[in-house]
Motif scaffolding. Structure first.
Motif, PDB file in Angstrom:
ATOM      1  N   LEU A 187       0.822  -1.212   0.000  1.00  0.00           N
ATOM      2  CA  LEU A 187       0.000   0.000   0.000  1.00  0.00           C
ATOM      3  C   LEU A 187       0.856   1.262   0.000  1.00  0.00           C
ATOM      4  O   LEU A 187       0.604   2.202  -0.758  1.00  0.00           O
ATOM      5  N   LEU A 188       1.890   1.277   0.827  1.00  0.00           N
ATOM      6  CA  LEU A 188       2.766   2.449   0.885  1.00  0.00           C
ATOM      7  C   LEU A 188       3.570   2.615  -0.397  1.00  0.00           C
ATOM      8  O   LEU A 188       3.924   3.742  -0.762  1.00  0.00           O
ATOM      9  N   ALA A 189       3.850   1.534  -1.083  1.00  0.00           N
ATOM     10  CA  ALA A 189       4.628   1.627  -2.319  1.00  0.00           C
ATOM     11  C   ALA A 189       3.776   2.077  -3.502  1.00  0.00           C
ATOM     12  O   ALA A 189       4.279   2.742  -4.409  1.00  0.00           O
ATOM     13  N   LEU A 190       2.474   1.744  -3.488  1.00  0.00           N
ATOM     14  CA  LEU A 190       1.629   2.045  -4.640  1.00  0.00           C
ATOM     15  C   LEU A 190       1.009   3.431  -4.586  1.00  0.00           C
ATOM     16  O   LEU A 190       0.890   4.111  -5.603  1.00  0.00           O
ATOM     17  N   ARG A 191       0.588   3.887  -3.416  1.00  0.00           N
ATOM     18  CA  ARG A 191      -0.130   5.164  -3.340  1.00  0.00           C
ATOM     19  C   ARG A 191       0.012   5.749  -1.951  1.00  0.00           C
ATOM     20  O   ARG A 191       0.553   5.110  -1.042  1.00  0.00           O
ATOM     21  N   SER A 192      -0.523   6.962  -1.807  1.00  0.00           N
ATOM     22  CA  SER A 192      -0.517   7.619  -0.504  1.00  0.00           C
ATOM     23  C   SER A 192      -1.661   7.068   0.342  1.00  0.00           C
ATOM     24  O   SER A 192      -2.796   6.963  -0.141  1.00  0.00           O
ATOM     25  N   PRO A 193      -1.416   6.707   1.577  1.00  0.00           N
ATOM     26  CA  PRO A 193      -2.485   6.133   2.404  1.00  0.00           C
ATOM     27  C   PRO A 193      -3.482   7.196   2.836  1.00  0.00           C
ATOM     28  O   PRO A 193      -3.204   8.390   2.838  1.00  0.00           O
ATOM     29  N   THR A 194      -4.660   6.735   3.216  1.00  0.00           N
ATOM     30  CA  THR A 194      -5.714   7.601   3.719  1.00  0.00           C
ATOM     31  C   THR A 194      -6.038   7.234   5.164  1.00  0.00           C
ATOM     32  O   THR A 194      -5.536   6.226   5.694  1.00  0.00           O
ATOM     33  N   GLU A 195      -6.896   8.039   5.775  1.00  0.00           N
ATOM     34  CA  GLU A 195      -7.298   7.751   7.143  1.00  0.00           C
ATOM     35  C   GLU A 195      -8.074   6.437   7.227  1.00  0.00           C
ATOM     36  O   GLU A 195      -8.005   5.727   8.234  1.00  0.00           O
ATOM     37  N   GLU A 196      -8.808   6.109   6.169  1.00  0.00           N
ATOM     38  CA  GLU A 196      -9.533   4.840   6.137  1.00  0.00           C
ATOM     39  C   GLU A 196      -8.560   3.658   6.127  1.00  0.00           C
ATOM     40  O   GLU A 196      -8.826   2.621   6.749  1.00  0.00           O
ATOM     41  N   ASP A 197      -7.444   3.802   5.445  1.00  0.00           N
ATOM     42  CA  ASP A 197      -6.420   2.750   5.443  1.00  0.00           C
ATOM     43  C   ASP A 197      -5.828   2.549   6.836  1.00  0.00           C
ATOM     44  O   ASP A 197      -5.596   1.410   7.266  1.00  0.00           O
ATOM     45  N   VAL A 198      -5.585   3.650   7.538  1.00  0.00           N
ATOM     46  CA  VAL A 198      -5.052   3.561   8.895  1.00  0.00           C
ATOM     47  C   VAL A 198      -6.057   2.877   9.817  1.00  0.00           C
ATOM     48  O   VAL A 198      -5.707   1.996  10.622  1.00  0.00           O
ATOM     49  N   LYS A 199      -7.314   3.250   9.710  1.00  0.00           N
ATOM     50  CA  LYS A 199      -8.358   2.640  10.534  1.00  0.00           C
ATOM     51  C   LYS A 199      -8.496   1.162  10.238  1.00  0.00           C
ATOM     52  O   LYS A 199      -8.623   0.332  11.156  1.00  0.00           O
ATOM     53  N   ASP A 200      -8.452   0.803   8.964  1.00  0.00           N
ATOM     54  CA  ASP A 200      -8.571  -0.603   8.570  1.00  0.00           C
ATOM     55  C   ASP A 200      -7.383  -1.413   9.090  1.00  0.00           C
ATOM     56  O   ASP A 200      -7.556  -2.540   9.578  1.00  0.00           O
ATOM     57  N   ALA A 201      -6.181  -0.848   8.998  1.00  0.00           N
ATOM     58  CA  ALA A 201      -4.990  -1.556   9.500  1.00  0.00           C
ATOM     59  C   ALA A 201      -5.056  -1.739  11.015  1.00  0.00           C
ATOM     60  O   ALA A 201      -4.695  -2.808  11.531  1.00  0.00           O
ATOM     61  N   MET A 202      -5.512  -0.729  11.730  1.00  0.00           N
ATOM     62  CA  MET A 202      -5.649  -0.843  13.181  1.00  0.00           C
ATOM     63  C   MET A 202      -6.637  -1.932  13.558  1.00  0.00           C
ATOM     64  O   MET A 202      -6.397  -2.736  14.479  1.00  0.00           O
ATOM     65  N   GLU A 203      -7.767  -1.995  12.859  1.00  0.00           N
ATOM     66  CA  GLU A 203      -8.761  -3.017  13.154  1.00  0.00           C
ATOM     67  C   GLU A 203      -8.224  -4.417  12.874  1.00  0.00           C
ATOM     68  O   GLU A 203      -8.512  -5.361  13.620  1.00  0.00           O
ATOM     69  N   LYS A 204      -7.432  -4.559  11.831  1.00  0.00           N
ATOM     70  CA  LYS A 204      -6.850  -5.868  11.535  1.00  0.00           C
ATOM     71  C   LYS A 204      -5.851  -6.300  12.607  1.00  0.00           C
ATOM     72  O   LYS A 204      -5.810  -7.473  12.999  1.00  0.00           O
ATOM     73  N   VAL A 205      -5.034  -5.362  13.075  1.00  0.00           N
ATOM     74  CA  VAL A 205      -4.063  -5.681  14.129  1.00  0.00           C
ATOM     75  C   VAL A 205      -4.782  -6.087  15.411  1.00  0.00           C
ATOM     76  O   VAL A 205      -4.417  -7.082  16.067  1.00  0.00           O
ATOM     77  N   ILE A 206      -5.821  -5.355  15.784  1.00  0.00           N
ATOM     78  CA  ILE A 206      -6.566  -5.667  17.007  1.00  0.00           C
ATOM     79  C   ILE A 206      -7.271  -7.016  16.876  1.00  0.00           C
ATOM     80  O   ILE A 206      -7.309  -7.809  17.830  1.00  0.00           O
ATOM     81  N   ALA A 207      -7.830  -7.298  15.695  1.00  0.00           N
ATOM     82  CA  ALA A 207      -8.489  -8.584  15.486  1.00  0.00           C
ATOM     83  C   ALA A 207      -7.499  -9.743  15.581  1.00  0.00           C
ATOM     84  O   ALA A 207      -7.815 -10.803  16.156  1.00  0.00           O
ATOM     85  N   LEU A 208      -6.290  -9.562  15.062  1.00  0.00           N
ATOM     86  CA  LEU A 208      -5.276 -10.614  15.173  1.00  0.00           C
ATOM     87  C   LEU A 208      -4.819 -10.798  16.618  1.00  0.00           C
ATOM     88  O   LEU A 208      -4.590 -11.929  17.061  1.00  0.00           O
ATOM     89  N   ASP A 209      -4.667  -9.692  17.344  1.00  0.00           N
ATOM     90  CA  ASP A 209      -4.300  -9.806  18.760  1.00  0.00           C
ATOM     91  C   ASP A 209      -5.373 -10.545  19.555  1.00  0.00           C
ATOM     92  O   ASP A 209      -5.062 -11.303  20.483  1.00  0.00           O
ATOM     93  N   ARG A 210      -6.617 -10.307  19.210  1.00  0.00           N
ATOM     94  CA  ARG A 210      -7.712 -10.982  19.908  1.00  0.00           C
ATOM     95  C   ARG A 210      -7.805 -12.463  19.526  1.00  0.00           C
ATOM     96  O   ARG A 210      -8.136 -13.315  20.356  1.00  0.00           O
ATOM     97  N   ALA A 211      -7.509 -12.777  18.275  1.00  0.00           N
ATOM     98  CA  ALA A 211      -7.594 -14.167  17.820  1.00  0.00           C
ATOM     99  C   ALA A 211      -6.439 -15.015  18.330  1.00  0.00           C
ATOM    100  O   ALA A 211      -6.612 -16.207  18.593  1.00  0.00           O
ATOM    101  N   TYR A 212      -5.257 -14.404  18.480  1.00  0.00           N
ATOM    102  CA  TYR A 212      -4.063 -15.144  18.909  1.00  0.00           C
ATOM    103  C   TYR A 212      -3.379 -14.388  20.049  1.00  0.00           C
ATOM    104  O   TYR A 212      -2.380 -13.700  19.835  1.00  0.00           O
ATOM    105  N   PRO A 213      -3.907 -14.497  21.255  1.00  0.00           N
ATOM    106  CA  PRO A 213      -3.331 -13.737  22.380  1.00  0.00           C
ATOM    107  C   PRO A 213      -1.967 -14.292  22.780  1.00  0.00           C
ATOM    108  O   PRO A 213      -1.697 -15.491  22.670  1.00  0.00           O
ATOM    109  N   LEU A 214      -1.124 -13.400  23.261  1.00  0.00           N
ATOM    110  CA  LEU A 214       0.204 -13.791  23.731  1.00  0.00           C
ATOM    111  C   LEU A 214       0.196 -14.331  25.158  1.00  0.00           C
ATOM    112  O   LEU A 214       0.851 -15.340  25.429  1.00  0.00           O
ATOM    113  N   PRO A 215      -0.490 -13.704  26.112  1.00  0.00           N
ATOM    114  CA  PRO A 215      -0.437 -14.208  27.492  1.00  0.00           C
ATOM    115  C   PRO A 215      -1.217 -15.505  27.658  1.00  0.00           C
ATOM    116  O   PRO A 215      -2.090 -15.850  26.851  1.00  0.00           O
TER     117      PRO A 215
END
Length: 417
Positions: A187-215
């Protein structure tokens, strides 16, 4: 008369000569003072008018410039936020790799310790059972009972944690975080990111943390659920969108045949692949439950039997045989990594569920320009299923004909999993 004229002429000449003599007297020179007369500055006035006009134009340009600078600063802020998320994702990858190695070591070390303790206790119980009545066997009985009790406690801990399943969780989390990392880099190589891209990336990170917890404590996934459920590592409340913008115009590579083909692929995934993983997952879940209960139960029976060794021949046989059987059960359950296979089936089921939802969301989008390019999307679907484009169309045609004939298709959608 003539004398009068001569005298008058003489007086005139004498007065004229006196004036000349007076004029010959030197007089000091005064300093020269130059007076400049101001001329009308017509040229400078024209230049001033031009300068004022340029100033007004620059002022009008300045009134527009803040919006552009704000847009640039906003874009740079969004890019910095996305780079921060990318760094966090990279950190998650390293953490999951390290913890996965640690938990794999737990599985190997705990399994070896339990088997050594169990076999040692079984040997001591067997030796005590072969002793002649009257010989001091209290030390052997006590040591065997303590070792069996320790093996029982360790088996309970090992079966509760399921380190092989924990290792597979971290392995899959690392793979998915790497996949997200590559998506953000693209995404960073092809175009300039938007606020929607940041929000989508944050939601994906949180969903992965919830699906595979470390503790482990308080956040560990349930290792023995009531039934098999596919893993979910994506934002469930957010519709999936195309990862790449299309360059095509018109129908954007879509037609009615391609939509029908995608719907048939969804049916094959849902009726064959997901159902098969559900069936196998439930079988493995029941098997793992039986093994998790049998190991500590057998070592507990062996610990109880070893306390009565010497009071009868069968107590020694029971202690030694149940200890050996417990060692075999633990080796099969944890050495064979049944929990890891169950977690692998959960992730495979999650892959097909996510794949089905992404296809369904794409074809349900009515605006063709908002979809991903149809030809590109078909290629991605074929690659994820391990098929060529011709094979993908063939399996879709088989599904359509089997539904018309009322028969079940005898082929899975995926050739990879």
């Amino acid at each position: 008369m003539a004398s009068l004229q001569a005298s008058s002429s003489l007086l005139f000449s004498s007065s004229f000569s006196s004036k000349r003599i007076n004029a010959a007297i030197p007089v000091p020179k005064l300093p020269k003072i130059r007076f400049t007369i101001s001329k009308p500055k017509t040229r400078n006035l024209v230049q001033d008018l031009k300068l004022k006009e340029e100033t007004n134009n620059a002022t009008s340009n300045i009134t527009i410039q803040p919006d552009q600078s704000f847009h640039q600063s906003n874009t740079s802020t969004v890019t910095a936020q996305l780079y921060a998320i990318l760094e966090a994702v990279d950190d998650r990858v390293v953490m999951h790799d390290n913890i996965g190695e640690q938990r794999e070591n737990w599985n190997n070390l705990l399994l070896n310790c339990i088997n050594m303790i169990t076999l040692t206790a079984s040997t001591m119980a067997g030796v005590a059972a072969t002793c002649v009545p009257g010989m001091p066997i209290m030390a052997l009985k006590l040591s065997s009972a303590i070792l069996f009790s320790a093996a029982t406690v360790l088996s309970l801990v090992l079966n509760k944690l399921q380190p092989s399943q924990l290792t597979e969780e971290q392995r899959n989390a690392s793979r998915l975080f790497r996949q997200l990392q590559r998506q953000l880099q693209t995404l960073l190589a092809l175009r300039s990111p938007t606020e929607e891209d940041v929000k989508d990336a944050m939601e994906k990170v949180i969903a992965l943390d919830r699906a595979y917890p470390l503790p482990l404590l308080g956040a560990m996934l349930e290792k023995f659920p009531e039934k098999y459920e596919p893993a979910v590592w994506w934002p469930s409340n957010k519709s999936q969108k195309a990862q790449m913008t299309s360059l095509a115009k018109g129908n954007n590579g879509w037609n009615e045949e391609l939509e029908v083909e995608m719907r048939e692929i969804i049916q094959v995934i849902k009726n064959k692949d997901l159902e098969d993983y559900k069936r196998l997952g439930n079988i493995l879940l029941k098997t793992n439950k039986v093994l998790a209960i049998s190991g500590p139960l057998l070592t507990g029976v062996a610990a109880f039997s070893s306390a009565f060794v010497g009071n009868g021949a069968w107590w020694g046989v029971m202690a030694a045989s149940t200890g050996a059987l417990a060692s075999a059960v633990n080796s099969f359950g944890h050495g064979g990594q049944v929990g890891m296979v169950f977690e692998m089936y959960r992730n495979c089921g999650g892959f097909f569920k996510h794949f089905e939802e992404s296809i369904r969301t794409t074809i349900e989008e009515r605006d063709l320009e908002k979809r991903e390019n149809g030809e590109l999307f078909e290629t991605k679907v074929a690659l994820k299923l391990g098929r060529s484009l011709s094979q993908l169309r063939e399996i879709a045609a088989k599904s359509a004909s089997s539904r018309v004939n009322g028969t079940a298709i005898d082929e899975f959608a995926s050739k990879l999993l």
